[in-house]
Structures are given as structure tokens and as C-alpha cells.
Design an enzyme around this catalytic site. Structure first.
Site, PDB file in Angstrom:
ATOM      1  N   TRP B 102       0.823  -1.218   0.000  1.00 36.03           N
ATOM      2  CA  TRP B 102       0.000   0.000   0.000  1.00 36.03           C
ATOM      3  C   TRP B 102       0.848   1.255   0.000  1.00 36.03           C
ATOM      4  CZ3 TRP B 102      -4.059  -1.629  -1.974  1.00 36.03           C
ATOM      5  CH2 TRP B 102      -4.581  -2.877  -1.625  1.00 36.03           C
ATOM      6  N   ASP B 169      -1.252   6.583   6.704  1.00 31.65           N
ATOM      7  CA  ASP B 169      -2.308   5.624   6.372  1.00 31.65           C
ATOM      8  C   ASP B 169      -2.468   4.674   7.557  1.00 31.65           C
ATOM      9  OD1 ASP B 169      -3.928   3.619   5.419  1.00 31.65           O
ATOM     10  OD2 ASP B 169      -2.748   3.204   3.629  1.00 31.65           O
ATOM     11  N   LYS B 193     -11.517  -2.272   8.269  1.00 31.01           N
ATOM     12  CA  LYS B 193     -10.753  -3.134   9.180  1.00 31.01           C
ATOM     13  C   LYS B 193     -11.300  -2.918  10.599  1.00 31.01           C
ATOM     14  CE  LYS B 193      -7.606  -3.361   5.705  1.00 31.01           C
ATOM     15  NZ  LYS B 193      -7.377  -4.513   4.844  1.00 31.01           N
TER      16      LYS B 193
END
Lengths: 356, 356
Positions: B102, B169, B193
Site C-alpha cells: 500500500w 495511512d 478493518k
């Protein structure tokens, strides 16, 4: 007791869709897991996305014609930027038919990417009609239309014939009527009117119009990347996609677009007849431009507002207040609305006349 | 019977959140309407958005410190583009710490907008550690970090101290631990999540870092427009926002981040102890870089895979398969996972050892 919900969006969906969506939040497909906690790469969710994409094309009659259906984040508003990002080269021009607030917003975003021409506008009359004479440059990259204008209660009944690609925002009348959808090259719709909950947009695009601007596009705005990723370039808005699928199944099981259009025209005819007959009301749109989805109307005597508002609220009606830019009332009669709800509103209007 | 769901995302949420979300789909706040069919401008939904924004700041200890919390479309992947669009001028540089898939994806998008420097990378070892020595240009516009790397099972436990704005992030560990969040200038997280269902991203941004690039930004990508619109520049993903609010309320009602961190550390300690003890398993990450959220491990003898897979599936465990770029297994133990589920997995690992 369930209300008669005339909200312009987010808006009414079929009761069975609410029930199936709620069940999936508790236990999806008897898996022992919630729809909200399963991987989007799981067999069960991939099947949802595949069916949703295929069914969107099927309902529109666009299977095997070079179109791809995508369910994307960001609503129609992100499409306003994605369209020019993908279709409008820096030295090119796009043509926009200016029929309301959303058309204006779409054109505004396009100006960041290239030249914009206004093919025609009904701004002169607060967007209460659809312009018929339009001027579209033959070298424009595309013509952008808004098929139904939720706020102003107008709808395109006869689409302009042009030789350039046609992009159409169908957010508020997707799946509500039969059309030759192959005349469009790029159809998009925020889900929250006729298709599903807020949080997802349907994009149906002819692949051959993409990849021609020479522009580098951020991945999440790049339609070719979304096509390659089979509408799962990133984690999709799974719940909104699934609920849209449930609604599309409901449309298919209830006769498809032909039957949906018949039901919608009956509802609209019932309400417009009363608006035209009842001396206490006045339509804000005349003739063929009237939307089958959203009927906008005002009181002939505004001093009666409080009395009318009390009546419809007492009848368990909600969401009837008009948008601030038009005032008055707006009755949104999307696919899932039953004619009984429209009849309830008409009865209230008749009762109001009797009491006045 | 409810499964033990170790899915990496979309992933487990508290059972009471599933129940409350399902109820809202049927009837929101006893209004007679579904959450899915009410206007986002209605009093009831504005209250949801206001509470969600305030509670996000409260949980992070960032009230009244110049931060704004937004709930936006597009997931973390759209943030990868929005960050440089809003923060990185065309002749400026941004610094990225490359700790996994990511982080690489985030840096890739930034290269469309300006120069990108890699502050450090652990790519040399398939991202199985967090680099400690990092080189950040003092004139870079910002440093971008990924606090937890879901795929590789690593997590930053000690954050670098820099003099430039820090963007982080936190998609896979938001609300999972106490930190001094005021050291960050831009925190973002896809919901799916620790926070909610897929389809919404939380952005917490210090307003003073915005508006400095001189770049024209498409409206839906412009954080200042979203702040001005109070996170409703367009119709928000209402269901995902509401379900995120339910989860945040659950976190608050269960002791906030301090208690969440304690529970999460207990779960992780239990599992890592077994991975380290059991000769049939091997952790893919060593020491302090191990993620408290996602434990990645492999079999010491891959020929035993079929037997182990049969055992954990029989124990009603799901979502344990590792990401293809690491292989083996990944146990995601987000906030909502109970220690009993981790104990079930540990018991299976012990039983597997006995049988082998």
C-alpha cells in the site's frame, strides 16, 4: 406503520430489498458471517459483483455490445471529474446541455480539463424546460446530458441525435423506462434514487471511447483500470453494491424496464392529472418536459402552506418539501413507490381542496 | 453458529454493531423509514454525521486542535491521489516510507503530481521489517507513512520524528491503540478493518496544511470543499458512515483506545507466543516490528498444509489464508475480535502439533 416516502434521494427502495439487505448484514447467504465482514475477494462476494455487473447490462439491453458495467465509489459527483479525466484531452472541447444544478456542476468540473461549450441552456427560466434547439460542435469529444433533473422536475423524453459520443447522467431515472441505450456511450448514475443506497455509482461505458486523451490518470479515476480490475480495483462499497443487486433483481422479477416504465407512467399520470385539475395547485413544468420521476408543484395561494403541510404529514406522507431553488413541493415517485402512495397524496390534495 | 473470522478486511465488527446496523436498514430510530431511504440532509442523518465526525476526533484526542474529521467516498485508494492533489505542488517533493504494497501504491499516485523520494524501504526483505534509518529531505512537503502493513504483518511501533507534516495511512490499525495523534497532520483510514464496512474512508486533517499548492483541484478531491460541506459535499455513503459511528460508539463504551490497545496486545501476545513455541509454525516477522493487528506465519513443513487447513476449518475459523505475496497464514485480530477466537486458533495449533 410504513410511511409514504416521496424523498428525492436517498429514497424509497422495495420493502423486500430492505428486508434482504438487513438479513445479509446479520448473516449473508447462511454463511454464519455478515456481508460486512467478508472479503471482497471471497467467492461469495465476487459472485455478487459479477451478477450485478451482468444484470445492469441485461436490464439496459447492452450485453455483448462492447459495454462494461462498473460499480464505483464516489457517487455521480466523482463522475463529474472522471468523465473529462477519461474523455477530454487538454486541447479538446466537450459540449454540455445545461438543464439544471447537476448539469452545471458537471460542466464546471470539465473546465479543469479542457474547453466546455454549452450546447443549450434553460437557465433563463430557472430550468423549467428542456431546450430543444441545441448547438453541438461536431469536433467536440462528447455531448453530456442529464436525463432527469430531480430538482426542477424535468426529464428528456426525446434525446438529441448527434454524431459524437453521448455521456448521460441518469442518476434519477436509471432503470425507470425503456430506451435504446445503445445510443449512449457512457451512462452513469448515483445509486440512491432508483437503484440502491447512497455510496455507489453505476457506470456503463463503451470501452472503445476510452484511452484517447494521452493524459495520465490517477488510478482510482482511471476507467480502464477499473475495467481491468473487474470493478474491484480497490475494495468496493460492498453493501451498496449488494443492495443495488437486490434492487436490480426486483426490477427484473417484476417485468424489467417495460413494466417499470408502465408503472411509473401510471403513477405520474395520476398525480399530474390532480395537479392540473385542482385549482389550489400549479405545476412548475409544462407539457412533455415533465419528469415521470419527480413532479414539482406549488400552491396557487402560498398562505395555505401550513394547512396543506399539516394534512399530508397527518396522512403519513414524508419527503414532499421542494428543493430550495424551486420551492413548493416535489413528489419523487421512483421505481419502488407503489401507486397506493401516490393515490394517498392525491386524496390529500382533494381533501385539501374540500376544506379550503 | 458464528464463525471465528480472521479476515484481513472487510473484517469482523462487533456483533452488536451488526445487529444495530441491520435494525437501521429496516427502521431507523423508530422513524418508520429505513436508514437507506432518508435524505442525507434530514435532521436524523445530519446528527449521525455530526456525531461521527466529533467522536472520531474525541477518540484520537484531537478536539479543538485545528483538525477536521471527514468521512469520504473512495476508500484509502482514493486518498493515495487526494493527498498529493491537496499537498504536493508541481515543483515540490514528497517523502514516502516504503513498507509494503500500500505504501508503494500511495507513492505511485504521488508521482503524477510532483517528485517522490523514498525515505527508506524494506523491499529488499519482502517488507518483513520496518526500516529504522530513514532519510527525509527537510524541504519535502510531507512524509507519508503506513502505520500497519496488513499484508506483511508489520507495524510501526515508534514513529520517526520529523519537522515536516506527517501523513499516515492507518487503515488497518485506526482506533486500535493509544498514540499522540497530534504528531500527525493527516491521518486516513479505509473503514473496513477496525472501523466499519467497506465504502467509506476517515480523513483527519489539520486544516492549516491545506490550500498551499496553487493547484486547481476537482471538487470531489478537494479537502477544503469537503470541510466546507461538513463532510456532505455530495451525498455521503450514509450506511457506511452510520455503521462506522456504531463501531466508534462501541469503542468508546468499552474504554476507548486505552482499553482497545490492552485487549489487542493480549490477543497478539497469546497468538505470537504459540507461533514462537510451536515447532510447526514460523513467524514471518521478528521482534518489535510485529503487527498487533495481523500476525503472519507459515508452516515449517509446507506438506502439512492440507492437514492444518482441515483442522482450522473444522473449528469454525475463517479468513486465515495469507496474502499471495507472503503465502502461509494471516490472522487478523482487529478491535472486534474476542480473545476467545484467538484462543480457539491457538488450541487448533496445539492440536495440530499433537496430531503431527
Amino acid at each position: 406503520m410504513k410511511k409514504h416516502n416521496f424523498s428525492s434521494g436517498p429514497s424509497i427502495l422495495p420493502q423486500e430489498v430492505f428486508e434482504q439487505a438487513a438479513e445479509a448484514v446479520l448473516d449473508f447467504n447462511n454463511s454464519g458471517l455478515s456481508l460486512l465482514e467478508i472479503s471482497h475477494r471471497s467467492k461469495d462476494f465476487v459472485a455478487v459483483m459479477d451478477e450485478a455487473r451482468a444484470l445492469a447490462l441485461e436490464l439496459l439491453g447492452l450485453e455483448n455490445k462492447g459495454y462494461q458495467a462498473l460499480f464505483l465509489h464516489g457517487g455521480a459527483s466523482l463522475q463529474f471529474a472522471m468523465i473529462p479525466y477519461n474523455l477530454l484531452g487538454a486541447n479538446q472541447k466537450a459540449s454540455y446541455l445545461e438543464t439544471g444544478t447537476w448539469a452545471v456542476a458537471a460542466a464546471k468540473e470539465a473546465r479543469l480539463f479542457g474547453e466546455v461549450e454549452i450546447a443549450a441552456s434553460s437557465k433563463d427560466a430557472n430550468f423549467n424546460y428542456i431546450p430543444k434547439e441545441i448547438g453541438v460542435s461536431p469536433d467536440a469529444s462528447y455531448l453530456h446530458l442529464t436525463s432527469n433533473n430531480t430538482i426542477f422536475g424535468t426529464q428528456i423524453q426525446s434525446f438529441p441525435e448527434v454524431t459524437i459520443p453521448v455521456v448521460c447522467d441518469m442518476s434519477s431515472d436509471i432503470f425507470s423506462r425503456e430506451l435504446d441505450f445503445s445510443k449512449f456511450d457512457y451512462i452513469y448514475a448515483g445509486a440512491q434514487k432508483n437503484m440502491g443506497p447512497a455510496g455507489v455509482a453505476l457506470v456503463v461505458v463503451k470501452e472503445s471511447i476510452l484511452g484517447k486523451t494521452g493524459r495520465e490518470i490517477p488510478s482510482m479515476l482511471d476507467l480502464q483500470k477499473h475495467i481491468k480490475g473487474e470493478s474491484m480495483y480497490n475494495t468496493p462499497p460492498c453493501f451498496a453494491v449488494y443492495t443495488s443487486l437486490l434492487t436490480m433483481r426486483w426490477i427484473k422479477n417484476n417485468g424489467g424496464l417495460a413494466a417499470a416504465e408502465k408503472r411509473n407512467r401510471e403513477k405520474a399520470a395520476l398525480l399530474y392529472a390532480e395537479i392540473d385539475r385542482n385549482p389550489l395547485f400549479k405545476s412548475t413544468v409544462q407539457g412533455e418536459d415533465r419528469s415521470v420521476m419527480n413532479a414539482t408543484f406549488v400552491l396557487t395561494d402560498e398562505r395555505l402552506q401550513e394547512r396543506f403541510d399539516a394534512l399530508w404529514k397527518a396522512a403519513n406522507i414524508s419527503g414532499l418539501t421542494g428543493h430550495r431553488s424551486v420551492g413548493g413541493y416535489r413528489a419523487s415517485m421512483y421505481n419502488a413507490m407503489k401507486i397506493e402512495s401516490v393515490q394517498t397524496l392525491v386524496d390529500v390534495m382533494k381533501e385539501f381542496e374540500k376544506q379550503a
